[in-house]
Design a protein around this motif. Structure first.
Motif, PDB file in Angstrom:
ATOM      1  N   LEU A  48       0.822  -1.212   0.000  1.00  0.00           N
ATOM      2  CA  LEU A  48       0.000   0.000   0.000  1.00  0.00           C
ATOM      3  C   LEU A  48       0.855   1.262   0.000  1.00  0.00           C
ATOM      4  CD1 LEU A  48      -2.754  -1.061   2.570  1.00  0.00           C
ATOM      5  CD2 LEU A  48      -2.920  -1.020   0.077  1.00  0.00           C
ATOM      6  N   ASP A  49       2.130   1.121  -0.307  1.00  0.00           N
ATOM      7  CA  ASP A  49       2.990   2.300  -0.398  1.00  0.00           C
ATOM      8  C   ASP A  49       3.257   2.595  -1.873  1.00  0.00           C
ATOM      9  OD1 ASP A  49       6.149   1.684  -1.127  1.00  0.00           O
ATOM     10  OD2 ASP A  49       5.000  -0.059  -0.469  1.00  0.00           O
ATOM     11  N   PRO A  50       3.590   3.833  -2.228  1.00  0.00           N
ATOM     12  CA  PRO A  50       3.747   4.182  -3.644  1.00  0.00           C
ATOM     13  C   PRO A  50       5.111   3.856  -4.240  1.00  0.00           C
ATOM     14  CG  PRO A  50       4.001   6.132  -2.294  1.00  0.00           C
ATOM     15  CD  PRO A  50       3.645   5.012  -1.349  1.00  0.00           C
ATOM     16  N   ILE A  51       6.055   3.400  -3.426  1.00  0.00           N
ATOM     17  CA  ILE A  51       7.397   3.123  -3.943  1.00  0.00           C
ATOM     18  C   ILE A  51       7.537   1.670  -4.376  1.00  0.00           C
ATOM     19  CG2 ILE A  51       9.859   3.027  -3.358  1.00  0.00           C
ATOM     20  CD1 ILE A  51       9.476   5.487  -1.641  1.00  0.00           C
ATOM     21  N   THR A  52       7.153   0.734  -3.527  1.00  0.00           N
ATOM     22  CA  THR A  52       7.300  -0.680  -3.887  1.00  0.00           C
ATOM     23  C   THR A  52       6.096  -1.217  -4.656  1.00  0.00           C
ATOM     24  OG1 THR A  52       6.335  -1.560  -1.833  1.00  0.00           O
ATOM     25  CG2 THR A  52       8.693  -1.034  -1.806  1.00  0.00           C
ATOM     26  N   SER A  58      -2.776  -1.851  -6.223  1.00  0.00           N
ATOM     27  CA  SER A  58      -2.107  -1.024  -5.217  1.00  0.00           C
ATOM     28  C   SER A  58      -2.120   0.448  -5.610  1.00  0.00           C
ATOM     29  CB  SER A  58      -0.660  -1.491  -5.034  1.00  0.00           C
ATOM     30  OG  SER A  58      -0.594  -2.804  -4.534  1.00  0.00           O
ATOM     31  N   LEU A  59      -1.849   0.723  -6.877  1.00  0.00           N
ATOM     32  CA  LEU A  59      -1.734   2.107  -7.322  1.00  0.00           C
ATOM     33  C   LEU A  59      -3.048   2.868  -7.193  1.00  0.00           C
ATOM     34  CD1 LEU A  59       0.566   1.629 -10.446  1.00  0.00           C
ATOM     35  CD2 LEU A  59       1.201   2.475  -8.180  1.00  0.00           C
ATOM     36  N   ARG A  60      -4.170   2.178  -7.375  1.00  0.00           N
ATOM     37  CA  ARG A  60      -5.456   2.858  -7.193  1.00  0.00           C
ATOM     38  C   ARG A  60      -5.612   3.350  -5.755  1.00  0.00           C
ATOM     39  NH1 ARG A  60      -7.458  -0.179 -11.674  1.00  0.00           N
ATOM     40  NH2 ARG A  60      -7.483  -2.171 -10.579  1.00  0.00           N
ATOM     41  N   LEU A  61      -5.107   2.581  -4.809  1.00  0.00           N
ATOM     42  CA  LEU A  61      -5.206   2.973  -3.403  1.00  0.00           C
ATOM     43  C   LEU A  61      -4.199   4.059  -3.048  1.00  0.00           C
ATOM     44  CD1 LEU A  61      -5.738  -0.612  -2.015  1.00  0.00           C
ATOM     45  CD2 LEU A  61      -7.384   1.263  -1.812  1.00  0.00           C
ATOM     46  N   THR A  62      -2.979   3.949  -3.571  1.00  0.00           N
ATOM     47  CA  THR A  62      -1.985   4.977  -3.253  1.00  0.00           C
ATOM     48  C   THR A  62      -2.376   6.332  -3.845  1.00  0.00           C
ATOM     49  OG1 THR A  62      -0.588   4.374  -5.155  1.00  0.00           O
ATOM     50  CG2 THR A  62      -0.111   3.304  -3.055  1.00  0.00           C
ATOM     51  N   GLU A  63      -3.161   6.328  -4.926  1.00  0.00           N
ATOM     52  CA  GLU A  63      -3.662   7.587  -5.477  1.00  0.00           C
ATOM     53  C   GLU A  63      -4.559   8.313  -4.485  1.00  0.00           C
ATOM     54  OE1 GLU A  63      -3.450   9.467  -8.339  1.00  0.00           O
ATOM     55  OE2 GLU A  63      -1.689   8.270  -8.845  1.00  0.00           O
ATOM     56  N   SER A 171       5.110  13.836 -10.603  1.00  0.00           N
ATOM     57  CA  SER A 171       3.865  13.401  -9.963  1.00  0.00           C
ATOM     58  C   SER A 171       4.103  12.209  -9.042  1.00  0.00           C
ATOM     59  CB  SER A 171       2.818  13.041 -11.027  1.00  0.00           C
ATOM     60  OG  SER A 171       3.288  11.988 -11.850  1.00  0.00           O
ATOM     61  N   PHE A 172       5.374  11.763  -8.901  1.00  0.00           N
ATOM     62  CA  PHE A 172       5.646  10.642  -7.996  1.00  0.00           C
ATOM     63  C   PHE A 172       5.205  10.995  -6.578  1.00  0.00           C
ATOM     64  CE2 PHE A 172       9.638  13.091  -7.903  1.00  0.00           C
ATOM     65  CZ  PHE A 172       9.940  13.134  -6.548  1.00  0.00           C
ATOM     66  N   LYS A 173       4.662   9.999  -5.881  1.00  0.00           N
ATOM     67  CA  LYS A 173       4.059  10.234  -4.571  1.00  0.00           C
ATOM     68  C   LYS A 173       5.121  10.425  -3.493  1.00  0.00           C
ATOM     69  CE  LYS A 173       0.182   9.578  -6.598  1.00  0.00           C
ATOM     70  NZ  LYS A 173      -0.532  10.757  -7.119  1.00  0.00           N
ATOM     71  N   ARG A 270     -29.037   0.956 -14.465  1.00  0.00           N
ATOM     72  CA  ARG A 270     -28.471   1.329 -13.165  1.00  0.00           C
ATOM     73  C   ARG A 270     -26.999   1.693 -13.267  1.00  0.00           C
ATOM     74  NH1 ARG A 270     -28.902  -3.625  -9.531  1.00  0.00           N
ATOM     75  NH2 ARG A 270     -28.323  -4.619 -11.511  1.00  0.00           N
ATOM     76  N   PHE A 271     -26.342   1.265 -14.345  1.00  0.00           N
ATOM     77  CA  PHE A 271     -24.896   1.373 -14.419  1.00  0.00           C
ATOM     78  C   PHE A 271     -24.425   2.371 -15.467  1.00  0.00           C
ATOM     79  CE2 PHE A 271     -25.716  -3.186 -13.338  1.00  0.00           C
ATOM     80  CZ  PHE A 271     -25.387  -3.076 -11.997  1.00  0.00           C
ATOM     81  N   VAL A 272     -23.244   2.924 -15.204  1.00  0.00           N
ATOM     82  CA  VAL A 272     -22.531   3.746 -16.180  1.00  0.00           C
ATOM     83  C   VAL A 272     -21.215   3.046 -16.472  1.00  0.00           C
ATOM     84  CG1 VAL A 272     -21.384   5.945 -16.615  1.00  0.00           C
ATOM     85  CG2 VAL A 272     -23.564   5.899 -15.385  1.00  0.00           C
ATOM     86  N   LEU A 273     -20.943   2.793 -17.737  1.00  0.00           N
ATOM     87  CA  LEU A 273     -19.692   2.163 -18.153  1.00  0.00           C
ATOM     88  C   LEU A 273     -18.740   3.273 -18.573  1.00  0.00           C
ATOM     89  CD1 LEU A 273     -18.553  -0.728 -18.557  1.00  0.00           C
ATOM     90  CD2 LEU A 273     -19.203  -0.514 -20.960  1.00  0.00           C
ATOM     91  N   GLN A 274     -17.652   3.433 -17.825  1.00  0.00           N
ATOM     92  CA  GLN A 274     -16.769   4.586 -18.014  1.00  0.00           C
ATOM     93  C   GLN A 274     -15.355   4.145 -18.369  1.00  0.00           C
ATOM     94  OE1 GLN A 274     -17.297   8.109 -17.728  1.00  0.00           O
ATOM     95  NE2 GLN A 274     -15.250   8.021 -18.631  1.00  0.00           N
ATOM     96  N   PRO A 275     -14.875   4.427 -19.592  1.00  0.00           N
ATOM     97  CA  PRO A 275     -13.460   4.146 -19.896  1.00  0.00           C
ATOM     98  C   PRO A 275     -12.558   5.088 -19.103  1.00  0.00           C
ATOM     99  CG  PRO A 275     -14.747   4.524 -21.896  1.00  0.00           C
ATOM    100  CD  PRO A 275     -15.576   4.991 -20.736  1.00  0.00           C
ATOM    101  N   TYR A 276     -11.376   4.619 -18.737  1.00  0.00           N
ATOM    102  CA  TYR A 276     -10.406   5.481 -18.074  1.00  0.00           C
ATOM    103  C   TYR A 276      -9.003   5.040 -18.443  1.00  0.00           C
ATOM    104  CZ  TYR A 276      -9.544   1.821 -14.530  1.00  0.00           C
ATOM    105  OH  TYR A 276      -9.211   0.660 -13.891  1.00  0.00           O
ATOM    106  N   ASN A 277      -8.054   5.939 -18.254  1.00  0.00           N
ATOM    107  CA  ASN A 277      -6.662   5.658 -18.575  1.00  0.00           C
ATOM    108  C   ASN A 277      -5.996   4.921 -17.427  1.00  0.00           C
ATOM    109  OD1 ASN A 277      -6.496   6.836 -21.160  1.00  0.00           O
ATOM    110  ND2 ASN A 277      -6.414   8.868 -20.234  1.00  0.00           N
ATOM    111  N   ALA A 278      -5.296   3.848 -17.739  1.00  0.00           N
ATOM    112  CA  ALA A 278      -4.555   3.086 -16.740  1.00  0.00           C
ATOM    113  C   ALA A 278      -3.097   3.051 -17.135  1.00  0.00           C
ATOM    114  CB  ALA A 278      -5.103   1.661 -16.637  1.00  0.00           C
ATOM    115  N   LEU A 279      -2.205   2.986 -16.134  1.00  0.00           N
ATOM    116  CA  LEU A 279      -0.775   2.949 -16.404  1.00  0.00           C
ATOM    117  C   LEU A 279      -0.404   1.668 -17.124  1.00  0.00           C
ATOM    118  CD1 LEU A 279       0.570   4.295 -13.003  1.00  0.00           C
ATOM    119  CD2 LEU A 279       0.290   5.551 -15.138  1.00  0.00           C
TER     120      LEU A 279
END
Length: 279
Positions: A48-52, A58-63, A171-173, A270-279
């Motif tokens: 849950l850290d942004p370095i390792t 994990s990255l979604r949570l560190t954001e 932008s590195f955490k 009931r739902f919205v399908l949303q594209p998003y950018n991922a690393l």
């Protein structure tokens, strides 16, 4: 960047896109406040850290837990984060960041919140680049020659050479120098990687016996308190079961959609399908 699909179940008070949740908005923006949002993940985060961290779970949570000197919004624009402004030398080799003075780290239980400063920025850079820290970030930041503290709220980075889009790489955490138990390098054995402290809009509250990760709103977030009170990340070992949990209202959102489920989801109002950018 890869294009991924996110499904958002729109319910009262929870209209939010997780990849951009770190952009907390002022209370006058007209969005609803309060409530909890649970989302499904196919798997569990290793750290849950942004370095390792090296996978999207994990990255979604560190954001949500951490901030960088700058950020990148949903329009792919560079925005101010821990640095409120910056200067770039005419030759493109020196970047000076002027840090916010009203930022504090998430308080640990029984402790008062500590102030963020230039020392934390230099600490993060040195720890990331230490030979014994195992991280994929080293390659990304090898273009930096030196990192220098000018004063408590100013840092200067000198580059080995000018590079394209260098500002976005800052932008590195940032992690706190009082966070890891080892002050020199970070390993996955350090307690910090599972019990992180950041400056972001959400604070890690606890990890349940079922490995659900519970985040709560940071009341003192420097960009303004986030609208949603609590975010719960629920792991699933089976992607089909995760989708069914969404369909039967057991969770509010999933962040990775099986292509064969897209027609069914698109056909459900009931739902919205949303594209998003991922690393």
């Amino acid at each position: 960047m890869k294009r991924r699909l996110l499904v958002l179940l729109v319910i009262a008070g929870m209209s939010c896109l997780l990849p951009f949740a770190a952009d907390a908005a002022p209370k006058t923006d007209g969005r609803p406040n309060g409530g909890a949002m649970s989302y499904g993940e196919y798997g569990r985060p290793s750290t849950l850290d942004p370095i390792t961290s090296n996978e999207m779970i994990s990255l979604r949570l560190t954001e949500l837990i951490f901030n960088g000197l700058v950020g990148i919004n949903e329009k792919q624009e560079i925005v101010s984060e821990l640095a409120e402004k910056w200067d770039v030398s005419s030759d493109g080799r020196t970047y000076t960041f002027f840090l916010r003075k009203n930022v504090t780290w998430h308080p640990r239980e029984g402790e008062e919140a500590r102030p963020f400063s230039a020392d934390d920025v230099i600490f993060t850079y040195k720890m990331t680049m230490h030979p014994k820290t195992i991280t994929s970030l080293k390659v990304r930041y090898e273009f930096i020659d030196t990192a220098e503290k000018v004063d408590d709220f100013t840092v200067k980075f000198s580059l080995k050479r000018p590079i394209l889009n260098a500002l976005a790489k800052f932008s590195f955490k940032i992690i706190p120098r009082h966070g890891p138990s080892n002050p020199l390098f970070l390993t996955r054995e350090d307690t910090f990687v599972q019990n992180p402290v950041g400056t972001g809009p959400y604070i890690l509250k606890n990890i349940t016996a079922d490995r659900e990760i519970i985040l709560v709103a940071n009341e003192n977030y420097f960009k303004g308190r986030p609208h949603i009170d609590k975010i719960i990340s629920k792991p699933f070992a089976d992607q089909n079961i995760m989708t069914q949990a969404l369909m039967f209202n057991a969770i509010d959102m999933i962040v990775l959609v099986n292509p064969r489920d897209i027609p069914e989801i698109q056909g459900d109002k009931r739902f919205v399908l949303q594209p998003y950018n991922a690393l």
